[in-house]
Scaffold this active site. Structure first.
Site, PDB file in Angstrom:
ATOM      1  N   THR A  21     -41.134  26.296 -29.415  1.00 65.47           N
ATOM      2  CA  THR A  21     -41.168  25.359 -30.540  1.00 65.47           C
ATOM      3  C   THR A  21     -42.426  24.480 -30.492  1.00 65.47           C
ATOM      4  O   THR A  21     -43.200  24.425 -31.457  1.00 65.47           O
ATOM      5  CB  THR A  21     -39.911  24.454 -30.500  1.00 65.47           C
ATOM      6  OG1 THR A  21     -38.779  25.314 -30.440  1.00 65.47           O
ATOM      7  CG2 THR A  21     -39.816  23.564 -31.715  1.00 65.47           C
ATOM      8  N   VAL A  22     -42.629  23.786 -29.363  1.00 66.43           N
ATOM      9  CA  VAL A  22     -43.749  22.838 -29.291  1.00 66.43           C
ATOM     10  C   VAL A  22     -45.084  23.592 -29.196  1.00 66.43           C
ATOM     11  O   VAL A  22     -46.067  23.218 -29.856  1.00 66.43           O
ATOM     12  CB  VAL A  22     -43.582  21.867 -28.106  1.00 66.43           C
ATOM     13  CG1 VAL A  22     -44.748  20.901 -28.031  1.00 66.43           C
ATOM     14  CG2 VAL A  22     -42.273  21.101 -28.231  1.00 66.43           C
ATOM     15  N   ALA A  51     -50.034  32.332 -22.972  1.00 66.28           N
ATOM     16  CA  ALA A  51     -49.154  33.086 -22.071  1.00 66.28           C
ATOM     17  C   ALA A  51     -47.713  32.842 -22.469  1.00 66.28           C
ATOM     18  O   ALA A  51     -47.296  31.695 -22.664  1.00 66.28           O
ATOM     19  CB  ALA A  51     -49.371  32.637 -20.623  1.00 66.28           C
ATOM     20  N   ARG A  59     -47.599  37.467 -29.920  1.00 70.43           N
ATOM     21  CA  ARG A  59     -48.639  38.197 -30.676  1.00 70.43           C
ATOM     22  C   ARG A  59     -48.479  37.947 -32.169  1.00 70.43           C
ATOM     23  O   ARG A  59     -49.458  37.769 -32.892  1.00 70.43           O
ATOM     24  CB  ARG A  59     -48.549  39.697 -30.391  1.00 70.43           C
ATOM     25  CG  ARG A  59     -49.135  40.064 -29.052  1.00 70.43           C
ATOM     26  CD  ARG A  59     -49.540  41.545 -28.971  1.00 70.43           C
ATOM     27  NE  ARG A  59     -49.989  41.837 -27.630  1.00 70.43           N
ATOM     28  CZ  ARG A  59     -49.270  42.492 -26.712  1.00 70.43           C
ATOM     29  NH1 ARG A  59     -48.084  42.974 -27.012  1.00 70.43           N
ATOM     30  NH2 ARG A  59     -49.762  42.692 -25.511  1.00 70.43           N
ATOM     31  N   ARG A  60     -47.197  37.938 -32.611  1.00 65.91           N
ATOM     32  CA  ARG A  60     -46.932  37.703 -34.039  1.00 65.91           C
ATOM     33  C   ARG A  60     -47.449  36.328 -34.456  1.00 65.91           C
ATOM     34  O   ARG A  60     -48.069  36.164 -35.496  1.00 65.91           O
ATOM     35  CB  ARG A  60     -45.416  37.780 -34.286  1.00 65.91           C
ATOM     36  CG  ARG A  60     -45.006  38.959 -35.141  1.00 65.91           C
ATOM     37  CD  ARG A  60     -43.588  38.916 -35.655  1.00 65.91           C
ATOM     38  NE  ARG A  60     -42.648  38.064 -34.972  1.00 65.91           N
ATOM     39  CZ  ARG A  60     -41.884  38.429 -33.924  1.00 65.91           C
ATOM     40  NH1 ARG A  60     -41.992  39.653 -33.445  1.00 65.91           N
ATOM     41  NH2 ARG A  60     -41.032  37.606 -33.378  1.00 65.91           N
ATOM     42  N   LYS A 113     -41.271  16.141 -19.221  1.00 67.66           N
ATOM     43  CA  LYS A 113     -40.779  14.832 -18.729  1.00 67.66           C
ATOM     44  C   LYS A 113     -39.989  14.970 -17.428  1.00 67.66           C
ATOM     45  O   LYS A 113     -40.119  14.150 -16.527  1.00 67.66           O
ATOM     46  CB  LYS A 113     -39.914  14.169 -19.807  1.00 67.66           C
ATOM     47  CG  LYS A 113     -38.734  15.044 -20.257  1.00 67.66           C
ATOM     48  CD  LYS A 113     -38.668  15.253 -21.739  1.00 67.66           C
ATOM     49  CE  LYS A 113     -37.893  16.531 -22.013  1.00 67.66           C
ATOM     50  NZ  LYS A 113     -37.405  16.654 -23.355  1.00 67.66           N
ATOM     51  N   GLU A 137     -48.675  12.590 -23.150  1.00 67.21           N
ATOM     52  CA  GLU A 137     -48.155  11.785 -24.267  1.00 67.21           C
ATOM     53  C   GLU A 137     -46.873  12.376 -24.840  1.00 67.21           C
ATOM     54  O   GLU A 137     -45.946  11.651 -25.228  1.00 67.21           O
ATOM     55  CB  GLU A 137     -49.221  11.704 -25.380  1.00 67.21           C
ATOM     56  CG  GLU A 137     -48.849  10.846 -26.557  1.00 67.21           C
ATOM     57  CD  GLU A 137     -48.617   9.389 -26.186  1.00 67.21           C
ATOM     58  OE1 GLU A 137     -49.577   8.692 -25.870  1.00 67.21           O
ATOM     59  OE2 GLU A 137     -47.441   8.949 -26.202  1.00 67.21           O
ATOM     60  N   LYS A 213     -37.510  10.082 -19.283  1.00 69.14           N
ATOM     61  CA  LYS A 213     -38.517   9.398 -20.114  1.00 69.14           C
ATOM     62  C   LYS A 213     -38.658   7.934 -19.702  1.00 69.14           C
ATOM     63  O   LYS A 213     -39.762   7.387 -19.668  1.00 69.14           O
ATOM     64  CB  LYS A 213     -38.122   9.519 -21.591  1.00 69.14           C
ATOM     65  CG  LYS A 213     -38.136  10.973 -22.089  1.00 69.14           C
ATOM     66  CD  LYS A 213     -37.416  11.108 -23.417  1.00 69.14           C
ATOM     67  CE  LYS A 213     -37.405  12.531 -23.916  1.00 69.14           C
ATOM     68  NZ  LYS A 213     -36.490  12.752 -25.044  1.00 69.14           N
TER      69      LYS A 213
HETATM   70  N1  HSE Z   1     -33.728  16.813 -26.433  1.00 70.00           N
HETATM   71  C1  HSE Z   1     -34.633  15.726 -26.662  1.00 70.00           C
HETATM   72  C2  HSE Z   1     -33.941  14.740 -27.579  1.00 70.00           C
HETATM   73  C3  HSE Z   1     -35.901  16.127 -27.344  1.00 70.00           C
HETATM   74  O1  HSE Z   1     -32.844  14.998 -28.061  1.00 70.00           O
HETATM   75  O2  HSE Z   1     -34.519  13.701 -27.821  1.00 70.00           O
HETATM   76  C4  HSE Z   1     -37.086  16.308 -26.506  1.00 70.00           C
HETATM   77  O3  HSE Z   1     -37.324  15.304 -25.588  1.00 70.00           O
END
Ligand code: HSE
Length: 444
Positions: A21-22, A51, A59-60, A113, A137, A213
């Site tokens: 996702t990220v 990677a 690849r897509r 984190k 960040e 966090k």
């Molecule tokens: N699972 C985390 C949340 C998102 O619900 O805030 C990423 O840190």
């Protein structure tokens, strides 16, 4: 407007580990805004190799714009790569990859984190030795630039406390419970259906993700090493509709807060459900949004709000780190912003306070027999332990029963005294079941 001149500086080559996702978000944002980003960075920043174990998917997503490999170690050993972006997650392989990337002289950007909260001290020490940067960040508050704010924007201040809604999943669950009367279980299912929860939802709902966090923010705010193991962690899975409604009737909302405070004897580091006055701005943060309050001695309170997760919001933080690293690449390492905001040899050894020493206010709910003298017995126990009552409500008797709920709010009290009082109250024959205790913060 005239078109920007191409920069004379050599392009920065990035190796991306993990295009989930990220990672996918970072690839998209960097491609879409490449011209704007190059104008800011003073050079082009390009992902040269990706990677991912899921080669076809990678690849897509990438097409012909970057090379793709299933072997992350190939990327960290590639002499053409300047910066490694670690978006694999977890603490085992990711740690090994980051330490090896550092050993190979690569700068690192990570959103991990859990890894930093648990192994950050070792990782930063290794990075310092090799004169490379580790930027993170995206590890706290998704797209909210809270690390930058704490580390740079508030650098004039003595930070007094930080309190934040830093887990979107649990905040979504609490919003569902309050707004729609959902049970905890139903709200968690809905969060999972929408794809908000971590792979293991216990990390979200039991406060572990928030504690990771918070550990990072405390380190930067106070100039202390990462001390995740010393953090107190309590989640939201035991909260009931009753408590949410009683809190609301008293003018409070219940939020899962990460709180860290500088006190005379040490630092409080705690994650738990917390009653906060509904008139505070942060109380109206709903759904998956995050918000962090920081109190500095000079600036007073500042509030940072935004998306705490999601592909592009988190990518916004990852790409900002890439630009920061690209700008500082050739700087004398001694002139870079230190990883934990304070110079590495200036970290403080001030202890993290055990939870028993924490001082806060409390919401107490108990069910009792509706008989003369019951309240007197309870208030005597509280008074003997220096716990002063701020407000109290006795609810209507339950139908056909001679039992009532009593809800009390206390003034500031020491946690170990409150625990002792609860143990004594629960032993009274007129008290039914256990006492519910939720901490309360005025945030003023
Ligand atoms: N699972 C985390 C949340 C998102 O619900 O805030 C990423 O840190």
């Amino acid at each position: 407007m005239s078109k920007a001149k191409p920069s004379a500086r050599k392009a920065i080559n990035v190796g991306l580990l993990g295009i989930g996702t990220v990672g996918g978000g970072a690839f998209t944002v960097l491609s879409r805004n490449q011209e704007e980003i190059a104008r800011r960075a003073g050079c082009a920043i390009a992902i040269k190799v990706v990677a991912d174990q899921e080669l076809d998917k990678a690849r897509r997503l990438v097409g012909k714009r970057a090379a793709v490999t299933a072997d992350a170690y190939e990327v960290i050993g590639n002499p053409d790569i300047d910066i490694v972006v670690e978006l694999i997650g977890g603490t085992r392989v990711a740690k090994d990859l980051i330490l090896k990337a550092i050993a190979n002289g690569k700068h690192v950007v990570t959103a991990n984190k859990a890894l930093l909260a648990q192994h950050g001290n070792e990782i930063f020490a290794a990075a310092q030795k090799k004169d490379v940067m580790v930027a993170f960040e995206a590890a706290v508050g998704g797209g909210i630039p809270i690390i930058k704010s704490l580390r740079e924007g508030l650098t004039a201040n003595r930070i007094e406390w930080i309190a934040g809604i830093i887990n979107g999943t649990s905040n979504f669950i609490l919003s569902e419970m309050r707004e729609n009367g959902a049970s905890f279980e139903a709200a968690l299912k809905e969060a999972q259906r929408r794809g908000y929860a971590e792979a293991d939802p216990t990390f979200d709902v039991e406060g572990v993700d928030a504690a990771h966090k918070l550990t990072i923010m405390a380190a930067i705010g106070f100039g202390i090493p990462m001390q995740f193991k010393a953090a107190y962690t309590e989640g939201i899975s035991k909260l009931t509709q009753e408590d949410i409604k009683y809190a609301e009737a008293l003018g409070y909302r219940i939020k899962l807060l990460g709180i860290t405070k500088r006190k005379a004897k040490g630092i409080e580091l705690r994650v738990h459900p917390t009653l906060i006055p509904e008139r505070r701005l942060i109380a109206s943060v709903e759904g998956v949004m995050n918000a962090i309050l920081v109190k500095g001695d000079a600036v007073g309170q500042t509030l940072y709000y935004g998306a705490g997760a999601g592909a592009e919001p988190t990518a916004s933080a990852v790409v900002a780190d890439l630009v920061d690293v690209a700008r500082m690449l050739t700087a004398d390492p001694g002139h870079r912003v230190p990883h934990l905001a304070f110079q590495p040899d200036q970290l403080s050894s001030v202890p993290i306070l055990p939870m028993g020493e924490v001082e806060t206010a409390y919401y107490l709910r108990m069910r009792v027999q509706d008989r003369p003298g019951v309240l007197a017995d309870i208030t005597r126990i509280l008074a003997d332990l220096q716990i002063s009552i701020d407000a109290m409500v006795q609810k209507e008797p339950h139908e056909g029963e001679e039992q009532v709920d009593i809800v009390m709010l206390t003034h500031l009290a020491v946690e170990k005294n409150v625990n002792a009082a609860i143990a004594k109250i629960e032993k009274l024959p007129v008290v039914i079941g256990s006492v519910t205790r939720i901490r309360l913060e005025e945030l003023s």
